[in-house]
Write an enzyme that holds these catalytic residues in place. Structure first.
Site, PDB file in Angstrom:
ATOM      1  N   HIS A   1     -16.555   6.225 -19.187  1.00 27.44           N
ATOM      2  CA  HIS A   1     -17.536   6.659 -18.193  1.00 27.44           C
ATOM      3  C   HIS A   1     -18.323   5.498 -17.589  1.00 27.44           C
ATOM      4  O   HIS A   1     -19.175   5.724 -16.733  1.00 27.44           O
ATOM      5  CB  HIS A   1     -18.530   7.642 -18.837  1.00 27.44           C
ATOM      6  CG  HIS A   1     -17.972   9.011 -19.094  1.00 27.44           C
ATOM      7  ND1 HIS A   1     -16.779   9.216 -19.747  1.00 27.44           N
ATOM      8  CD2 HIS A   1     -18.440  10.249 -18.775  1.00 27.44           C
ATOM      9  CE1 HIS A   1     -16.546  10.521 -19.838  1.00 27.44           C
ATOM     10  NE2 HIS A   1     -17.529  11.162 -19.247  1.00 27.44           N
TER      11      HIS A   1
ATOM     12  N   HIS B   1      11.309  10.608  11.234  1.00 29.17           N
ATOM     13  CA  HIS B   1      11.602  11.752  10.365  1.00 29.17           C
ATOM     14  C   HIS B   1      12.060  12.935  11.212  1.00 29.17           C
ATOM     15  O   HIS B   1      11.236  13.726  11.686  1.00 29.17           O
ATOM     16  CB  HIS B   1      10.355  12.136   9.563  1.00 29.17           C
ATOM     17  CG  HIS B   1       9.922  11.098   8.569  1.00 29.17           C
ATOM     18  ND1 HIS B   1       9.240   9.971   8.929  1.00 29.17           N
ATOM     19  CD2 HIS B   1      10.100  11.022   7.220  1.00 29.17           C
ATOM     20  CE1 HIS B   1       8.984   9.236   7.854  1.00 29.17           C
ATOM     21  NE2 HIS B   1       9.503   9.843   6.804  1.00 29.17           N
TER      22      HIS B   1
END
Length: 691
Positions: free
Chosen positions: A487, A28
């Protein structure tokens, strides 16, 4: 500093980045090239550090949140004198060298790297954690004329860190806590992988940061404007009540053939283009990896300056300890990253025999530890009433001037953190607290187990970095009840049991819960998740063992010449115990019971021990756990498991609905044993008896 010197450094740095990426045709280059002036300002002038001692305690911390630009950090570490970062090492970037100090993203184990970054947004959250750690230490130990902790946390980010949710969660908290020791430098080049940022983002970032409680400073032409960057950094360090966001307007791949283009982000420029780039910058196109002596000379004062900073701090601490011997001794213990030698004395020896939720058991263990040992930094994602992690006299970590409507206030000495509904940031920021200095803090997070799915990327980063954090995960079964399938965790344990370098511990009662805490605190480089029930669990004082938790699994209840072994885990241990009794009384089948709180700890035991506890060669083994069966195939021949999501029913009724009834389980096991008599090969094909 002259204009000519700065110009030569910037040109040399940019050409070196282009060469290093071209060397193995990967990496990069664009961001690092655009950030050159930001780095020069930081490493030459803004940051307090010592290249000859990267772990100097009172150094400023630097976090490269946009970790794909790692060559930026590696190259500056080379220029300023980190001995390990030689030119030959720089050339190993994107190479096949196994021992490279230049991996594709920064990694914590290498000198000069504070945290591993790569997943965007994690780094800025880590930086917030480091700022919290620094604030807490300063408030706890600093005295007039003795600022033994006074560092600044610097963080470099790109456009993507401002889009990731965890980054925004952390930014919000930093503004709320008024962390004026935190400075974020934004490489604002308006480019991402797909193209320009306005493809997806057209918000006003500066106004967003101001609304989040930050100072905002703009720096135009930040590819070259070193004076402007330095002025912004100095202004940031003078802030008294806010973190600072420096918006540096840069151009990705500045001066190259792909300047300002997404192509500059993640690909080499090409050999001919690199040569043309060097010519355009006034450098010799036939010289590769070339750094003029004048550039090294420019940074030659950094090593002696850092050594002087160390000496001044060591002298300060010596005088501090002489004037405040008790406080000074405690400070040095924290610097060394040690717990008090007597820490186990705060863990209860015994617990009530009455049924107790293991979340309550965890509070009985953790709260005395946190009250008496200031390494602990405990917090919750807005679930204080549910997770039982509050101790008498606790002080909240808050800015001292904050006066809340609910009346819960605190100051920077506080060690209880209200994270708000920010599970991901809670874990990521806690990683930063742990990474500030090994052992100085032991961060403890808490939430419902299901919501550690939100936190999973940060939990993984903590495991990857060998950070000692403890995650307290309550409401960990279908016994959570009426809150329903949203949950009720079914699959999540399989993820965390599979995650490398993480201890997922699921205790069955209070003694095992105490054992789980002891194991978690004894780890030097491994985070833990302690998985706990909402509902009351039967206690087994005659069977359970805190010491045996560290073995991962152990014989919980033995019987002579057993016909079968039942594995009980966590909340479902009661079904294993009741089923064993029914198997013998109704069918004459003798069952031994094994408690199995932690698979990874069991795998660390000797083969002889493992076979003494579980041996499929001699008898069938059935695991009883209301989770997905994945992973139990290594240990059991069959299971009473879950293959669906849960259901909104009272906890006990939910267990019954999904077949967790001892009568039904014993009948299924009896049928399974009958089938084995006809075909023993079934033992080697894991059978889910609850399908």
């Amino acid at each position: 500093m002259t204009t000519d010197q700065v110009d030569l450094v910037l040109r040399s740095f940019r050409c070196l980045i282009a060469d290093l990426v071209q060397h193995f045709n990967g990496g990069h280059p664009g961001g690092a090239i655009g950030m050159a002036a930001m780095g020069l300002s930081l490493y030459k002038h803004g940051m307090k550090y010592s290249p000859t001692n990267p772990d100097y305690f009172n150094r400023d911390r630097f976090v490269l949140s946009n970790g794909h630009t790692c060559l930026f950090q590696y190259t500056f570490n080379h220029l300023v004198g980190y001995k390990h970062m030689t030119m030959d090492q720089l050339k190993t970037y994107h190479s096949k060298e196994w021992d490279s100090y230049c991996p594709g993203h920064p990694e914590i184990e290498h000198p000069g790297i504070e945290v591993t970054t790569g997943p965007l947004g994690q780094g800025i959250a880590n930086a917030v954690g480091m700022a919290i750690a620094s604030k807490n230490l300063a408030a706890t130990y600093n005295k007039p004329e003795f600022p033994v902790v006074n560092n600044t946390i610097w963080c470099m980010i790109g456009d993507a860190c401002l889009q990731e949710g965890v980054g925004l969660e952390a930014i919000s908290l930093a503004g709320h806590f008024k962390l004026n020791n935190l400075v974020v430098m934004y490489d604002n080049n308006q480019i991402s992988c797909d193209g320009s940022i306005d493809l997806t983002n057209t918000e006003n970032v500066n106004e967003k940061m101001k609304a989040s409680g930050w100072n905002v400073i703009d720096v135009e032409d930040a590819c070259y404007n070193v004076d402007g960057i330095l002025q912004a950094m100095e202004k940031a360090k003078q802030s008294t009540d806010k973190p600072t966001f420096i918006n540096c307007r840069t151009v990705i791949g500045v001066g190259s053939n792909v300047e300002g283009d997404a192509k500059a982000h993640g690909a080499a420029f090409g050999e001919d283009n690199v040569k043309a780039y060097k010519i355009a910058l006034g450098m010799d196109p036939e010289k590769y990896f070339h750094v003029p002596d004048e550039v090294y000379d420019y940074f030659s004062d950094i090593v002696p300056r850092g050594q002087q900073l160390e000496k001044e701090w060591n002298d300060l601490v010596e005088n501090y300890v002489a004037k405040y011997p008790q406080l000074g001794a405690d400070f040095l213990r924290r610097v060394e990253g040690k717990l008090p030698e007597n820490w186990k004395q705060y863990i209860p020896e015994s617990f009530p025999d009455s049924p107790t939720p293991s979340r309550k058991s965890a509070g009985l263990v953790c709260n005395p530890l946190a009250k008496n040992i200031n390494n602990f930094m405990v917090g919750t994602a807005d679930l204080s009433p549910s997770v039982n992690m509050i101790w008498d006299g606790k002080v909240d970590f808050q800015h001292p001037d904050l006066k809340t409507t609910c009346g819960i206030n605190g100051d920077y000495t506080g060690r209880y953190v209200h994270w708000g509904i920010r599970e991901h940031a809670m874990a990521a920021i806690s990683n930063g607290i742990a990474a500030y200095n090994k052992g100085t803090f032991i961060p403890v997070t808490s939430s419902f187990f299901m919501f550690y799915l939100y936190a999973a990327p940060a939990v993984r980063m903590g495991a990857l970095q060998h950070l000692k954090t403890i995650h307290v995960a309550t409401h960990d079964s279908i016994g959570t009840g009426e809150d329903g399938p949203t949950h009720q965790p079914i699959e999540l344990a399989a993820l965390y049991r599979a995650m490398p370098n993480l201890l997922y511990i699921r205790p069955c009662d209070s003694q095992e819960t105490a054992g789980a805490w002891e194991v978690a605190l004894e780890q030097d480089a491994t985070p833990s998740i302690i998985s706990l029930s909402r509902q009351a669990l039967k206690q087994y004082p005659q069977n359970s063992s805190r010491e045996n938790v560290r073995k991962g699994a152990y014989i919980f209840k033995d019987t002579p010449f057993p016909d079968i072994t039942l594995i009980g885990v966590g909340s479902e241990m009661s079904f294993a115990v009741e089923t064993a009794e029914l198997l013998e009384s109704q069918y004459g089948i003798k069952a031994r019971i094994v408690s199995f709180p932690c698979q990874r700890l069991f795998e660390q035991q000797s083969l002889e021990y493992k076979r003494s506890v579980l041996d499929r060669r001699t008898q069938p083994i059935v695991v009883i756990e209301a989770y997905a069966a994945t992973g139990w195939e290594r240990y059991a021949t069959a299971g009473i498991s879950m293959s669906t999501f849960g259901k909104s029913l009272p906890g006990a009724e939910a267990y019954t609905y999904f077949g967790y009834n001892s009568q039904k389980i014993s009948l299924k096991i009896k049928s399974y044993l009958d089938n084995l008599k006809n075909d023993d090969s079934l033992r080697w094909e894991f059978t889910d008896l609850n399908m």
